[in-house]
Design an enzyme around this catalytic site. Structure first.
Site, short mmCIF file in Angstrom:
data_model
loop_
_atom_site.label_atom_id
_atom_site.label_comp_id
_atom_site.label_asym_id
_atom_site.label_seq_id
_atom_site.Cartn_x
_atom_site.Cartn_y
_atom_site.Cartn_z
N ASP A 149 0.89 -1.26 0.08
CA ASP A 149 -0.01 0.10 -0.08
C ASP A 149 0.73 1.33 0.11
O ASP A 149 0.60 2.20 0.86
CB ASP A 149 -0.93 -0.09 1.13
CG ASP A 149 -1.82 1.10 1.17
OD1 ASP A 149 -2.30 1.81 0.06
OD2 ASP A 149 -2.55 1.49 2.10
N HIS A 192 -2.75 0.74 11.99
CA HIS A 192 -2.54 -0.71 11.50
C HIS A 192 -1.13 -0.91 11.46
O HIS A 192 -0.24 0.20 11.24
CB HIS A 192 -3.39 -0.99 10.30
CG HIS A 192 -3.23 -0.07 9.37
ND1 HIS A 192 -4.29 0.83 8.84
CD2 HIS A 192 -2.30 0.28 8.22
CE1 HIS A 192 -3.98 1.59 8.11
NE2 HIS A 192 -2.80 1.39 7.68
N GLN A 260 -2.90 -5.24 6.03
CA GLN A 260 -2.82 -4.21 7.15
C GLN A 260 -3.86 -4.46 8.33
O GLN A 260 -4.92 -4.49 8.20
CB GLN A 260 -3.20 -2.74 6.46
CG GLN A 260 -2.38 -2.46 5.28
CD GLN A 260 -2.80 -1.27 4.59
OE1 GLN A 260 -3.81 -1.63 3.88
NE2 GLN A 260 -2.16 -0.14 4.29
N ASP A 292 -2.29 9.15 10.24
CA ASP A 292 -2.95 8.21 8.96
C ASP A 292 -4.02 7.81 9.50
O ASP A 292 -4.20 7.25 10.72
CB ASP A 292 -1.89 7.42 8.24
CG ASP A 292 -2.57 6.51 7.32
OD1 ASP A 292 -2.92 7.14 6.19
OD2 ASP A 292 -2.67 5.26 7.46
N GLU A 334 -5.31 13.25 9.10
CA GLU A 334 -5.72 12.81 7.73
C GLU A 334 -7.01 11.99 8.16
O GLU A 334 -7.18 11.01 8.14
CB GLU A 334 -4.59 11.88 7.26
CG GLU A 334 -4.92 11.84 5.87
CD GLU A 334 -5.68 10.24 5.38
OE1 GLU A 334 -5.84 9.94 4.28
OE2 GLU A 334 -5.56 9.38 6.26
N HIS A 398 -1.25 11.70 -2.95
CA HIS A 398 -1.08 10.59 -3.34
C HIS A 398 -2.26 9.47 -3.32
O HIS A 398 -2.55 8.29 -4.07
CB HIS A 398 0.03 9.68 -2.51
CG HIS A 398 -0.39 9.31 -1.27
ND1 HIS A 398 -0.87 10.26 -0.37
CD2 HIS A 398 -0.65 8.00 -0.55
CE1 HIS A 398 -1.40 9.60 0.66
NE2 HIS A 398 -1.16 8.27 0.57
N ASP A 399 -3.56 9.80 -2.84
CA ASP A 399 -4.76 9.05 -2.93
C ASP A 399 -5.49 9.66 -3.78
O ASP A 399 -5.42 10.67 -4.60
CB ASP A 399 -5.29 9.27 -1.29
CG ASP A 399 -4.67 8.35 -0.22
OD1 ASP A 399 -4.25 7.29 -0.61
OD2 ASP A 399 -4.82 8.60 0.86
N ARG A 523 -4.45 4.03 -8.00
CA ARG A 523 -3.76 5.32 -7.38
C ARG A 523 -2.28 5.43 -7.97
O ARG A 523 -1.86 6.54 -7.83
CB ARG A 523 -3.82 5.27 -5.65
CG ARG A 523 -5.07 5.48 -5.28
CD ARG A 523 -5.30 5.41 -3.66
NE ARG A 523 -4.94 3.92 -3.35
CZ ARG A 523 -4.52 3.73 -2.25
NH1 ARG A 523 -4.81 4.55 -0.92
NH2 ARG A 523 -4.19 2.36 -1.72
C1 OTU Z 1 -4.61 6.61 3.98
O1 OTU Z 1 -6.12 6.88 3.38
C2 OTU Z 1 -3.48 6.53 3.08
O2 OTU Z 1 -3.53 8.01 2.66
C3 OTU Z 1 -3.70 5.71 2.00
O3 OTU Z 1 -2.64 5.81 1.16
C4 OTU Z 1 -3.71 4.50 2.64
O4 OTU Z 1 -4.06 3.37 1.62
C5 OTU Z 1 -4.70 4.27 3.80
O5 OTU Z 1 -4.84 5.34 4.80
C6 OTU Z 1 -4.22 3.03 4.73
O6 OTU Z 1 -3.28 3.22 5.46
O7 OTU Z 1 -8.99 5.75 2.78
O8 OTU Z 1 -8.40 6.13 0.24
O9 OTU Z 1 -10.46 8.96 6.29
O10 OTU Z 1 -9.86 7.71 4.12
O11 OTU Z 1 -7.04 7.27 5.87
C7 OTU Z 1 -7.34 6.66 1.27
C8 OTU Z 1 -9.30 8.39 6.18
C9 OTU Z 1 -8.11 6.16 2.53
C10 OTU Z 1 -9.16 7.28 5.14
C11 OTU Z 1 -7.79 7.49 4.69
C12 OTU Z 1 -7.39 6.52 3.76
#
Ligand code: OTU
Length: 658
Positions: A149, A192, A260, A292, A334, A398-399, A523
């Site tokens: 991830d 996690h 995770q 996170d 976040e 990055h998301d 992503r």
């Molecule tokens: C975060 O995002 C990170 O930015 C992601 O890159 C990770 O994959 C994820 O945690 C797991 O570690 O769902 O689509 O409200 O929305 O934490 C991204 C918070 C995610 C979540 C967010 C998550």
């Protein structure tokens, strides 16, 4: 039974008194360190106690647990290097550094941007040249082999991914960055660990202590009950949140990917272990921790297990402990959830910084609809957060982009939220007729039709399509869209965060499809590798789209830094009659620079603004646009903005001050 608050305060006081001899032993002859620690502890202890009490107070070993937690903080303080203790002393500044207009953030993956930590050091000059003062390096700790991830499956909080360097390299990098005026931000992935973290491995082989660090179940009874109220996070995976582990012979909670494993913060022993990991990272010189996935850190049967009150207490407890043992440390939450919930994490006692996802999604929304109404309405309702905190404003990260505006905000503007999200998905995947965007759908839910959007800014703003079609006008409009969006976050208030790659308009990158560990997660399309020769060529070519964006962005950053009126977040949305234009007033604190009116045209046509109210704000004389340098006068026809133009107007007489 109602326990009177006075009695609890008394209990806190007694607990603090009981700690004194333990601390004397912990610090030994180091009286100076003990005195500082003791003073901070006394200041924060009641707050800490009142956070821990609802979390762990029903246990009969509660006071022993509190004691261990404080001793863990004391041990970390003893180990904190003197050079970091020096920055701790500056941490109480008012206003805090993160409200300054000098601050500009950037974020990247170390490997993709610079190869490794040594490579990153070579890029400090590049970052400085852009004016960056805050650098978020995405997960760089050791993570599991194969799928991980993007590093958000941490295998060891104390070891840097060996491909990138060592922990000593990281600590040295934080010093070097600090000397260059850049603070380092890192992720604290604390919901996690990876399934190969040493705790997870021990849990697998039956170690009861480590099994208690996770949420593990012998059979489906509880998992089935939890599932009734949980939300799907990664719909591609299906609705499950639990994975059967054959070695442990247990069901394990895993909110995100199956590898995770969610940590069990209901266990105070785990809280203490994660505190130690957190302070360890702070002691390497990391000044900002991105928390996170905060919404998920506490679970309770019968709820969505998101944004529970205990999640807030947990972060407040971590915050109090940071104030005691690493005062320079700042949290960024976040929480990509409903805007009401996002705001609840923000504040001096919880997360001083927070992403501002609703601003991000509504900037994209306004670009698609050419209408700023929902954006304005939401900003008026939701820009305010407590003093001592700030928004981190971003365009891309990055998301994926999930359309997280509030349904009720849309309803208030007579917009059907479900239909509107469907339109936005159609638009940004390029399926909507006339769309300029080239995004990809992420985690499409075939039952509900819902999805999220992947793509680089430049691909979502039309550059990819225009270049593919040899459409020069389209490319020009795309460049302007990028500068408009970044222009807003540089000026609206809050700390702007540049997604590195956007400064040279990098496009979507399909290479991830060739890597089996990445191919399933779209992503990766917006996580391109930086090609430095190409990048440098682009930066130096004022006629290429990348060069235009680079120069424009650098100017916007310089503008932000040149005027204190862009500090903080005092901002007033202007009720302009023309809905295609977003307008806001920055008027800073009394005695600061002259007020500035920012106007942004969200369409590909000229837009006229005839609101005489602007004259009341800026005075009747000529105005200077701090972006383009042109002089404007408010004539009988008002003033006209070119396609996607952003202007920062101030009374001309104030134009030369700084
Ligand atoms: C975060 O995002 C990170 O930015 C992601 O890159 C990770 O994959 C994820 O945690 C797991 O570690 O769902 O689509 O409200 O929305 O934490 C991204 C918070 C995610 C979540 C967010 C998550």
């Amino acid at each position: 039974m109602v326990v009177h608050e006075d009695i609890l305060r008394l209990q806190a006081e007694q607990a603090l008194n009981r700690l004194a001899p333990r601390l004397a032993t912990e610090f030994g002859a180091d009286d100076a360190a003990r005195a500082v620690f003791q003073e901070r502890l006394s200041a924060e202890f009641t707050r800490l106690f009142f956070c821990l009490l609802p979390l762990y107070g029903d246990r009969n070993d509660f006071s022993g647990r509190v004691e261990q937690i404080v001793l863990t903080a004391a041990a970390a303080w003893r180990e904190r290097p003197a050079r970091l203790k020096a920055i701790d002393d500056e941490a109480a500044a008012d206003p805090p550094w993160f409200q300054s207009n000098d601050e500009v953030g950037a974020v990247c993956y170390v490997d993709l941007f610079a190869g490794d930590l040594a490579g990153l050091r070579e890029r400090i000059g590049y970052l400085r040249g852009l004016g960056i003062t805050y650098l978020h390096l995405m997960p760089l700790l050791r993570s599991r082999d194969g799928e991980n991830d993007g590093g958000y499956a941490v295998s060891d909080y104390r070891e840097v991914d060996p491909r990138l360097g060592t922990m000593a390299d990281l600590a040295a990098l934080t010093d070097e960055l600090r000397r260059a005026g850049i603070r380092l931000c890192m992720d604290f992935v604390f919901n996690h660990t990876a399934d190969d973290h040493e705790w997870a491995r021990a849990a697998r082989s039956g170690d009861p202590e480590c099994q208690g660090f996770y949420r593990m179940f012998d059979d489906r009874t509880l998992p089935d009950q939890y599932e009734l109220t949980l939300r799907e996070i990664f719909p591609d995976r299906g609705p499950e949140h639990f994975i059967w582990d054959d070695a442990a012979r247990k069901w394990v909670w895993s909110t995100f990917y199956t590898y995770q494993w969610d940590l069990n913060f209901a266990n105070p022993a785990l809280f203490r272990r994660m505190l130690a990991e957190m302070l360890f990272l702070a002691n390497q010189g990391v000044e900002i921790l991105r928390l996170d996935a905060v919404p998920f850190v506490w679970k309770r049967l019968g709820t969505t297990c998101e944004n529970l009150p205990e999640a807030h207490l947990l972060i407040q407890a971590f915050n109090a402990l940071a104030r005691i043992a690493a005062p320079a440390l700042v949290f960024k939450s976040e929480a990509i959830v409903h805007p009401d919930e996002v705001a609840r994490y923000v504040g001096g006692h919880e997360a001083q910084l927070s992403y501002h996802p609703v601003l991000m999604v509504l900037l994209w929304e306004a670009l698609a609809t050419r209408d700023t109404a929902l954006l304005r309405h939401t900003l008026i309702k939701r820009f305010e957060i407590p003093p001592g905190s700030n928004w981190v404003n971003y365009i891309r990260c990055h998301d994926d982009i999930g359309w997280g505006f509030a349904d009720e905000d849309a309803d208030e503007m007579a917009i059907d939220p479900i239909g509107h999200r469907r339109f936005l998905n159609e638009f940004y995947t390029g399926r909507f007729p006339g769309s300029f965007a080239r995004g990809l759908p992420f985690q499409e839910n075939l039952d509900t039709g819902d999805c999220r959007i992947c793509g680089m800014t430049a691909s979502l703003t039309g550059l990819e399509k225009a270049l593919a079609e040899g459409d020069g006008t389209g490319a020009e409009l795309a460049v302007r869209r990028i500068l408009l969006l970044y222009g807003v976050i540089m000026t609206i208030g809050g700390l702007p965060l540049l997604y590195l790659g956007d400064e040279v308009a990098l496009l979507n990158d399909d290479h991830y499809r060739e890597d089996p560990a990445k191919a399933h997660d779209r992503r990766w399309v917006h996580r391109p590798v930086t090609d430095w020769p190409a990048q440098q060529a682009a930066c130096g070519d004022p006629d290429s789209p990348g060069g235009r964006v680079f120069a424009g962005l650098r100017d916007l950053i310089a503008l932000r830094k040149s005027r204190r009126v862009f500090a903080g977040r005092r901002m007033e949305v202007l009720p302009l009659a023309n809905r295609h234009v977003l307008g806001y007033l920055r008027d800073g604190a009394p005695g600061a620079d002259a007020p500035v009116v920012v106007l942004g045209n969200f369409t590909e046509r000229d837009q006229r603004i005839g609101d005489w109210g602007l004259v009341a704000v800026l005075g009747p004389g000529p105005m200077i646009d701090l972006v383009g340098g042109a002089i404007y006068s408010f004539g009988p026809d008002g003033l006209t903005l070119a396609p996607y133009q952003l202007v920062c107007l101030t009374a001309e007489s104030a134009g030369s001050t700084s």
